[in-house]
Design a protein around this motif. Structure first.
Motif, PDB file in Angstrom:
ATOM      1  N   ASP A 397       0.854  -1.185   0.000  1.00 43.33           N
ATOM      2  CA  ASP A 397       0.000   0.000   0.000  1.00 43.33           C
ATOM      3  C   ASP A 397       0.894   1.239   0.000  1.00 43.33           C
ATOM      4  O   ASP A 397       1.510   1.557   1.019  1.00 43.33           O
ATOM      5  N   ILE A 399       0.419   4.384   0.265  1.00 44.45           N
ATOM      6  CA  ILE A 399       0.132   5.404   1.273  1.00 44.45           C
ATOM      7  C   ILE A 399       0.665   4.977   2.640  1.00 44.45           C
ATOM      8  O   ILE A 399       1.349   5.734   3.341  1.00 44.45           O
ATOM      9  N   LYS A 400       0.353   3.737   3.032  1.00 44.29           N
ATOM     10  CA  LYS A 400       0.826   3.233   4.322  1.00 44.29           C
ATOM     11  C   LYS A 400       2.348   3.098   4.338  1.00 44.29           C
ATOM     12  O   LYS A 400       2.986   3.356   5.361  1.00 44.29           O
ATOM     13  N   ARG A 402       4.410   4.980   2.712  1.00 39.97           N
ATOM     14  CA  ARG A 402       4.950   6.329   2.858  1.00 39.97           C
ATOM     15  C   ARG A 402       4.875   6.792   4.309  1.00 39.97           C
ATOM     16  O   ARG A 402       5.782   7.466   4.813  1.00 39.97           O
ATOM     17  N   GLU A 403       3.807   6.423   4.999  1.00 36.57           N
ATOM     18  CA  GLU A 403       3.679   6.791   6.413  1.00 36.57           C
ATOM     19  C   GLU A 403       4.786   6.164   7.249  1.00 36.57           C
ATOM     20  O   GLU A 403       5.366   6.816   8.135  1.00 36.57           O
TER      21      GLU A 403
END
Length: 609
Positions: A397, A399-400, A402-403
């Motif tokens: 994922d 987005i995750k 990148r977090e």
């Protein structure tokens, strides 16, 4: 046309492709003809899948069958070339040793039956555990010895080139709740134990944040719970029993092994925690090279399983170690040379000055430690899979992912400071990933650990490491060694003011007229005590300490100089200003020894320019 038959063995169903002219059932493989009765040629054996190995471009067969001795199922990986090899063919013997029965006089028919099983699935073979990209979906999956964790319908199959210690040691005992109650909860309030379990959970994150391999080594002269720390760290993944009690099937490895064996071990624990106990048991003279190999991720070139293309085995681990002396001391002990800065940064020595067990509740440290050791032998291998089931979706994922990376970058910045040397600042990344791992494990209830507690633990261990670290870089040590050598062995520099002085065993010349030491090129490595000569000379040049009188064809000055010496002609070497010393006093000594005094004082003014 071939038929597909459903075979049930001990409650498990398999779909077997029967080529034309053959029938199969649980009783065996039979030839068929229009007029003759079926003839049995073997017990039940079939090609379950074709395995493709991307790293070598080779295909092998995964053969399964009934073990006629035990009634169970066997599995064998074999080169496809064995189907066509002339007598003696090793495949029938290998199958017979696995429990298959091949009828006398029917070996040729049997091999023909296997060769015609072409309508079988093709899987991607992997020879190491850890992260892999599925060749069809391109999604990431994490391969364990008995399981692939990732999106559905992945076609990955783990088939190591040889027996792997992870196959025996990565097993479970007890329940996850028992592990959390008896092990994970005991790390709270015990920073070293909490850091250790954070290291354990951080290993699968290295690839996701682009961090290279590294390790930490806890050392103390007395028994302060160093092995217990390794046991706690090993407990999420497999048998965390003290290796001193039993080495069979234990997740914790021993340092008492060869350099080649260490490479095999590193690959076997790819993308996972790699724990080593009892540093003192290693007697390899090339121990320093082993440290570079473990953390360098690439071993020696080796042939593939079928003797084909040569590949390099690769791995990525977060290693953890324990012993009574430091890694740096061990390198000095085995090689006679100081540890390089690169080795100290890659495998960080962390001294244990107090007892590892700080928060023991109502129990004494001795009873608490004994109880925790027993728990590590009773509850293990249950936390790793749920942790990976949490991490694998993050890897797929953006987005995750990148977090995770943003958190890692942020805490790295918090751990760094302006007064750190570049190599120290880079090392903070190894501490930062432990912080991230502690928080991810806490998110799914494996640990009880707040952000404040995680940062306190990680920053505290980082400070302990920094306080014990020799602040000299490898290049700085080389320059300091030159200072010490000149002071300690002045008679190994022939004084040009005394041209008739013909002492032997010299390494250079003392040029009083120009205030320079001229060190002979071939002897410079001995004087500086380092092999990275060019970097050391470039630093001397940057500090304004290097005299240059030799140019290349373009008129550019070379780092190396030439000195005309009576009776010796032109001597090539490195000419270094007297200013490298704080004064011109010297200490006389008859013969060189292996001592190596490290001090910044002689040239500290130049390093700050």
């Amino acid at each position: 046309m071939p038929t597909i038959d459903k075979i049930t063995i001990n409650g498990a169903s398999f779909y077997v492709h029967a080529p034309d002219g053959f029938t199969i059932n649980t009783q065996g493989v039979f030839t068929t003809g229009s007029d003759a009765e079926p003839i049995k040629i073997s017990s039940l054996v079939w090609v379950d899948s074709i395995i493709y190995y991307p790293h070598s471009g080779e295909y092998t067969m995964l053969i399964k069958g009934m073990n006629t001795m035990s009634g169970g199922l066997f599995e064998l990986s074999s080169s496809r070339a064995n189907l066509f090899q002339a007598y003696p063919n090793p495949l029938p013997t290998e199958l017979y040793n696995r429990g298959a029965d091949i009828e006398q006089g029917h070996i040729k028919s049997f091999l023909g039956y296997l060769a015609q099983q072409r309508n079988v699935p093709t899987n991607t073979g992997v020879i190491k555990i850890g992260w892999h990209n599925d060749t069809v979906s391109a999604l990431k999956a994490f391969v364990l010895p008995q399981r692939v964790i990732g999106p559905n319908d992945l076609n990955l199959k783990y088939l190591p080139e040889s027996d792997s210690p992870t196959q025996d040691s990565m097993k479970a005992k007890g329940s996850l709740d028992e592990w959390k109650e008896n092990i994970a909860s005991k790390t709270k309030g015990n920073p070293i134990l909490q850091f250790a379990i954070g290291v354990s959970f951080s290993a699968p994150l290295l690839e996701l944040v682009g961090l290279d391999a590294g390790g930490c080594h806890f050392y103390a002269t007395s028994s302060r719970g160093k092995t217990l720390t390794l046991q706690v760290a090993a407990s999420p993944w497999g048998d965390a029993t003290d290796p001193g009690a039993t080495s069979k099937g234990c997740y914790i490895q021993r340092w008492s092994t060869t350099g080649n064996a260490i490479e095999s071990t590193a690959m076997a624990f790819n993308d996972l925690l790699l724990p080593f106990d009892e540093l003192g048991t290693n007697t390899e003279r090339q121990f320093g090279s082993s440290i570079y190999n473990i953390t360098g991720c690439t071993g020696k070139a080796r042939a593939t399983r079928t003797g084909g293309a040569v590949t390099k085995r690769q791995w990525l681990n977060y290693s953890m170690s324990s012993g009574e002396i430091s890694i740096a001391q061990k390198i000095k002990e085995t090689s006679g040379k100081d540890a390089h800065t690169g080795q100290q940064i890659r495998f960080m020595d962390i001294p244990v000055e107090d007892n590892i067990l700080v928060n023991t509740g109502d129990l004494s440290p001795a009873v608490f430690g004994s109880t925790l050791k027993d728990s590590c032998s009773s509850y293990y291998g249950t936390a790793g899979i749920p942790y990976l089931e949490h991490v694998v979706p993050i890897a797929n994922d953006p987005i995750k992912l990148r977090e995770i990376n943003n958190c890692y970058i942020d805490v790295t910045s918090r751990l760094q400071s302006d007064d750190m040397k570049p190599e120290q600042a880079r090392a903070m990344k190894r501490f930062a990933i432990v912080y991230v791992a502690l928080l991810e494990a806490a998110k799914i209830g494996l640990l009880e650990c707040s952000e404040e507690e995680a940062f306190s633990t990680v920053s505290g261990i980082a400070k302990t490491w920094l306080d014990s670290l020799d602040v000299l870089s490898d290049i700085d040590k080389g320059i300091d060694n030159i200072c010490n050598y000149i002071r300690k062995y002045p008679r190994r520099f022939r004084d040009l003011d005394h041209e008739l002085d013909a002492q032997n065993n010299i390494v250079g010349y003392k040029d009083n007229r120009n205030n320079r030491y001229h060190i002979i090129k071939s002897d410079f490595e001995e004087v500086c005590g380092r092999s990275n000569i060019r970097e050391i000379v470039k630093k001397l040049d940057k500090l304004g300490l290097l005299h240059k009188n030799n140019t290349d064809s373009n008129g550019n000055y070379r780092l190396i100089s030439k000195l005309r010496v009576s009776g010796a002609g032109l001597v090539t070497g490195y000419s270094i200003s007297f200013r490298i010393l704080d004064d011109e006093d010297t200490i006389e000594s008859s013969e060189p020894d292996s001592s190596n005094i490290v001090s910044l004082a002689p040239y500290k003014g130049f390093l700050n320019r």
